[in-house]
Design a protein around this motif. Structure first.
Motif, short mmCIF file in Angstrom:
data_model
loop_
_atom_site.label_atom_id
_atom_site.label_comp_id
_atom_site.label_asym_id
_atom_site.label_seq_id
_atom_site.Cartn_x
_atom_site.Cartn_y
_atom_site.Cartn_z
N ASN A 18 -16.66 -16.95 -35.13
CA ASN A 18 -15.41 -16.96 -34.22
C ASN A 18 -14.20 -15.98 -34.45
N ASN A 19 -14.32 -14.94 -33.77
CA ASN A 19 -12.79 -14.04 -33.59
C ASN A 19 -12.87 -13.32 -34.52
N ILE A 20 -13.74 -13.09 -35.44
CA ILE A 20 -13.44 -12.40 -36.44
C ILE A 20 -13.34 -10.83 -36.41
N GLU A 21 -12.45 -10.63 -37.57
CA GLU A 21 -11.49 -9.10 -38.51
C GLU A 21 -11.91 -9.47 -39.55
N VAL A 22 -12.34 -7.92 -39.54
CA VAL A 22 -13.05 -7.09 -41.36
C VAL A 22 -12.14 -5.85 -41.40
N VAL A 23 -12.00 -6.35 -43.40
CA VAL A 23 -10.87 -5.02 -42.96
C VAL A 23 -10.97 -4.93 -44.49
N TYR A 24 -11.65 -3.75 -44.55
CA TYR A 24 -12.03 -2.80 -46.12
C TYR A 24 -10.64 -2.47 -46.83
N ASP A 25 -10.90 -2.46 -48.36
CA ASP A 25 -9.86 -1.94 -49.12
C ASP A 25 -8.28 -1.90 -48.35
N GLU A 26 -8.23 -3.21 -47.48
CA GLU A 26 -6.89 -4.15 -47.53
C GLU A 26 -6.25 -2.75 -46.32
N VAL A 27 -7.13 -2.42 -45.92
CA VAL A 27 -6.41 -1.37 -44.74
C VAL A 27 -7.60 -0.71 -43.85
N ILE A 28 -8.41 -1.29 -43.74
CA ILE A 28 -9.19 -0.22 -42.89
C ILE A 28 -9.88 -1.05 -41.68
N LEU A 29 -9.81 -1.61 -40.73
CA LEU A 29 -10.27 -2.35 -40.08
C LEU A 29 -11.24 -2.47 -39.11
N VAL A 30 -12.45 -3.09 -39.86
CA VAL A 30 -14.09 -2.71 -38.88
C VAL A 30 -13.82 -3.40 -37.92
N LEU A 31 -13.97 -4.99 -38.14
CA LEU A 31 -14.39 -5.37 -37.30
C LEU A 31 -12.98 -6.37 -36.10
N ARG A 32 -12.89 -6.29 -34.25
CA ARG A 32 -11.59 -6.43 -33.82
C ARG A 32 -12.29 -7.65 -33.50
N GLY A 33 -12.55 -8.53 -33.87
CA GLY A 33 -12.21 -9.72 -32.76
C GLY A 33 -13.69 -10.25 -32.75
N VAL A 34 -14.64 -10.23 -33.50
CA VAL A 34 -16.36 -10.58 -33.29
C VAL A 34 -16.89 -11.91 -32.66
#
Length: 274
Positions: A18-34
């Motif tokens: 449900n509308n997930i965002e995933v961040v790597y190393d606390e700064v790199i946004l990889v998933l943007r509302g999946v």
């Protein structure tokens, strides 16, 4: 909410992202509302080019983000009604989700039999492990022939079979498959996909399949999602995606060059991310 969720009874949705965002190393946004849904007993596929976010989506579900300094920072993941976002991989395996990693990742200096037993390490029902081992050998007779040999000496196709067999030994309720055809010849890929289809049909095992070979993926799956740049840009049933001219041109070999959905007017009308 996807077309799939609207058409499927909520009780039949096994997994809901449900509308997930995933961040790597606390700064790199990889998933943007999946967002995506996987109904019980079905195969759902996640398509897209390298770097689209497909494997990251699987790792968010299986808990393997934690091993790569990643985290779900927004949204939620629910499995059979329970929130599993950011839980440990072992906890998620114990709840019934198992991921077959890209590149197979068998333990090369262990035997085929030892690799299979490793898949059952969380299980308490020891009396049923032998029965499930026989089931795996029934699907993959070549593994029985090589049961005492080291996994590192198997061919690429045999290692993929072992990776899937090891996953089955965990008795998963949801199987996450990441690029099962990677590095395989067309003939071996066809064999592996045929076994995946048979397991789904005979065992009723629910699967979320990430695969770059969109033609094969859409033969197996009842529903599909297409990702670009960390977002789902289109979703639909197998028939809808196969019949979509833009999907044909971009993913099914129906055009001379691969096009981005950013340049397709119909994509703008059908975009669904939040």
């Amino acid at each position: 909410m996807s077309q799939q969720a609207q058409a499927t009874d909520a009780a039949e949705i096994m997994l809901s992202v449900n509308n997930i965002e995933v961040v790597y190393d606390e700064v790199i946004l990889v998933l943007r509302g999946v967002s995506l849904d996987v109904p019980r007993g079905q195969i759902v596929t996640l398509l897209g080019a390298n770097g689209a976010g497909k494997s990251t989506t699987l790792k968010a579900i299986s808990g393997l983000l934690k091993t790569e300094d990643g985290a779900v920072t927004r949204g939620s993941i629910t499995f059979q009604g329970q929130t599993i976002s950011n839980q440990s991989p072992q906890t998620i395996v114990e709840q019934g989700i198992f991921q077959v990693m890209e590149g197979r990742r068998v333990i090369e200096d262990m035997t085929v039999l030892e690799n299979l037993r490793l898949g059952a390490f969380t299980r308490k029902d020891k009396q049923n492990i032998r029965r499930d081992m026989d089931m795996v050998f029934g699907y993959f007779p070549r593994l029985l022939e090589r049961a005492g040999g080291l996994a590192g000496y198997l061919s690429g196709g045999e290692q993929q079979m072992l990776a899937i067999g090891r996953a089955l030994m965990a008795r998963p309720q949801l199987l996450l498959l990441d690029e099962p055809s990677m590095g395989l010849s067309p003939l071996l890929a066809k064999e592996v996909f045929g076994i995946i289809e048979t397991i789904n049909r005979e065992q009723g095992l629910t699967m979320l399949l990430v695969e770059q070979n969109a033609n094969w993926a859409l033969r197996l799956a009842s529903y599909g999602y297409i990702m670009e740049n960390g977002k789902v840009v289109l979703d639909g049933s197998r028939a809808e995606l196969v019949g979509n001219e833009d999907v044909k041109a971009s993913y099914l070999g129906g055009g001379e060059e691969r096009r981005s959905y950013k340049n397709i007017k119909s994509y703008k009308r059908r975009k669904r991310w939040l």
